[in-house]
Design a protein around this motif. Structure first.
Motif, short mmCIF file in Angstrom:
data_model
loop_
_atom_site.label_atom_id
_atom_site.label_comp_id
_atom_site.label_asym_id
_atom_site.label_seq_id
_atom_site.Cartn_x
_atom_site.Cartn_y
_atom_site.Cartn_z
N MET A 188 0.87 -1.19 -0.01
CA MET A 188 -0.06 0.04 0.14
C MET A 188 0.81 1.38 0.09
O MET A 188 0.50 2.15 -0.59
N TRP A 383 -4.38 -0.17 -8.01
CA TRP A 383 -5.30 -1.30 -8.66
C TRP A 383 -6.62 -0.89 -8.97
O TRP A 383 -7.07 -0.14 -8.39
N SER A 399 -8.06 0.67 -5.89
CA SER A 399 -7.91 0.25 -4.46
C SER A 399 -6.18 0.52 -4.10
O SER A 399 -5.35 0.41 -5.18
N ASN A 401 -3.21 -1.75 -2.46
CA ASN A 401 -3.20 -3.04 -2.09
C ASN A 401 -1.93 -3.39 -1.40
O ASN A 401 -0.66 -2.77 -1.72
N GLN A 406 -3.73 -6.36 2.77
CA GLN A 406 -3.94 -5.02 3.19
C GLN A 406 -4.39 -4.50 2.10
O GLN A 406 -4.21 -4.35 0.98
N ARG A 407 -5.69 -3.68 2.37
CA ARG A 407 -6.47 -3.16 1.43
C ARG A 407 -7.05 -1.61 1.67
O ARG A 407 -7.60 -1.50 3.00
N PHE A 409 -9.78 0.19 -0.15
CA PHE A 409 -10.87 0.37 -1.19
C PHE A 409 -11.44 1.61 -1.47
O PHE A 409 -12.07 2.16 -0.54
N THR A 421 -7.59 -4.74 7.14
CA THR A 421 -5.87 -5.30 7.19
C THR A 421 -6.01 -6.70 8.02
O THR A 421 -7.18 -6.93 8.46
N GLU A 425 -3.64 -13.30 2.70
CA GLU A 425 -4.24 -12.77 1.38
C GLU A 425 -5.71 -13.51 1.12
O GLU A 425 -6.04 -14.56 1.66
N ASP A 428 -10.09 -13.02 -4.74
CA ASP A 428 -10.96 -11.78 -5.34
C ASP A 428 -12.41 -12.28 -4.89
O ASP A 428 -13.32 -11.29 -4.69
N PHE A 431 -12.86 -10.97 -1.34
CA PHE A 431 -13.41 -9.62 -1.34
C PHE A 431 -14.62 -9.16 -1.72
O PHE A 431 -15.06 -8.25 -1.61
#
Length: 443
Positions: A188, A383, A399, A401, A406-407, A409, A421, A425, A428, A431
């Motif tokens: 990130m 992303w 986003s 990433n 960790q994201r 959005f 967080t 991982e 898709d 998420f």
């Protein structure tokens, strides 16, 4: 007794086999463990027992034995006594792995910070949150979505924050974490580093379409690489981003004194724009190029905080440096979950922060334009969902990433920020489910 000796013999043989096949990796294993422990203890103020027990519970890293020294603010790690590595902490700069060249930070400058105490609530201040109830939010449904995000312990979610219309509408933390706990964003941090280029461009100090000012490239085909190519990960330079072996990225993060050189020294494998190849080395090269824009090291250290981080009140954020004093823009940015949300809100509000413009609106268009070769998943250090990777989520989602899920959005059409967080991982599909359940709570 014979049986015990037999068992011990088998164990010893197994350890020898493991050590033999993984010996070249021991430097990386102990390097990761000592660096991660030092940063978590001295930046995030976490219990070292928890860090070793949970954060280091991953393949190979769990072979390391790590300990902290409060006396000299350091952490050491080794694998069964082999290949000991040490990481040292310095206030304002974070923790750094030492090596044969350096046993400590080899410079004295640290960033100047401007931390303002104010009476405003989140996001424009740090004095609590608004307690207003938004009429278009079904808080019962949102509560279910938050609960579901933490239901499966194997997903290892740690914090989750939902912001709608500039207001926190949902927030949850596991034991050991709170609104005041800085979280390592890993990649990130790349988006933070890229934003510094957006700020410089807005200030008229740089043009991302100009060729990269790298002296070593001027006599070969690399001279045609632009800053734009680097921001879009389409420079054509060779790079191996594999964290499970000795590769370009692991050598850079755990062996190099100057992380800006790793990508700079690689050769072309394609012409710029011909291929898209995700590269942490590219981001650290950009950090080195950024340093060259300033007349002094101190000015470079101050810039991210003066023009971005402290300006929008992300006072918990800390960008760690390497042994040469370069920001490790690829990986080592820390901030609380709320402050990561502020970074997302800055982009949701197109560079405007409570009436102060940080970067131009056109910068948001730039970083969300799909990069050729990325299948619509990547812009410029951000992303994208342009090709519907998250099938049930608006295509305008973009986003920030990072490793282990960790994201941040950002969904402009829904005026929504979601920060997640954790230590694992997510797919898709996972998420997509998380975001869908949150969106179903907003009318």
């Amino acid at each position: 007794m014979k049986k015990l000796k037999w068992v011990l013999g088998i164990v010893l043989i197994a350890l020898v086999v493991v050590a033999y096949f993984n010996y070249p990796k021991l430097n990386l294993i102990s390097g990761y463990a000592s660096k991660n422990l030092a940063s978590n203890v001295f930046i995030a103020h976490r219990n070292p027992v928890d860090v070793n027990l949970y954060d280091h519970d991953m393949s190979l890293i769990n072979l390391a034995q790590s300990k902290v020294s409060q006396k000299d603010k350091s952490a050491t790690a080794s694998v069964y006594g082999l290949m000991q590595r040490k990481a040292v902490y310095k206030h304002g700069l974070g923790a750094v792995l030492t090596n044969d060249e350096y046993t400590q930070h080899n410079f004295f400058e640290t960033p100047h910070r401007t931390i303002v105490t104010d009476t405003l609530p989140f996001p424009y201040g740090n004095n609590g949150v608004n307690d207003t109830i938004l009429e278009n939010v079904d808080y019962a449904k949102l509560e279910v979505a938050l609960t579901n995000a933490f239901k499966n312990p194997e997903e290892r979610t740690r914090t989750l924050l939902v912001v709608h219309k500039n207001q926190i509408i949902g927030e949850r933390y596991i034991r050991g974490f709170s609104k005041d706990t800085p979280i390592l964003g890993w990649s990130m941090t790349k988006s933070v580093l890229a934003t510094l280029y957006g700020i410089l461009e807005y200030q008229g100090k740089i043009n991302v379409n100009t060729t990269a000012p790298v002296q070593e490239w001027q006599n070969d085909d690399r001279k045609n690489i632009t800053i734009n190519h680097l921001l879009r990960m389409q420079s054509g330079l060779a790079w191996d981003e594999d964290y499970f072996k000795i590769s370009d990225v692991t050598r850079m993060l755990f062996l190099a004194s100057d992380m800006t050189k790793a990508q700079k020294e690689n050769k072309l494998v394609a012409q710029p724009t011909e291929i898209w190849n995700y590269s942490s080395g590219t981001t650290n090269l950009l950090s080195g190029i950024l340093r060259g824009q300033f007349k002094s090291h101190q000015a470079y250290l101050d810039f991210p905080y003066a023009e971005l981080i402290d300006k929008i009140g992300m006072h918990s954020m800390l960008l760690e440096t390497d042994l040469e004093g370069n920001y490790v823009g690829s990986s080592y940015g820390w901030a609380t979950t709320r402050d990561w949300a502020k970074f997302g809100l800055l982009y949701l509000n197109k560079g405007d922060w409570n009436g102060r413009r940080i970067f131009s609106e056109s910068w948001v268009d730039y970083i969300t334009t799909p990069t050729q070769g990325s299948n619509g998943t990547y812009g410029a250090h951000f992303w994208l969902n342009a090709e519907g990777k998250y099938a049930d989520i608006p295509r305008d989602l973009f986003s920030v990433n990072g490793f282990q899920g960790q994201r941040v959005f950002i969904i402009p059409s829904k005026d929504l920020i979601v920060v997640r967080t954790g230590l694992e991982e997510q797919t898709d599909e996972q998420f997509n489910t998380l975001l869908s359940e949150i969106l179903q709570s907003i009318n």
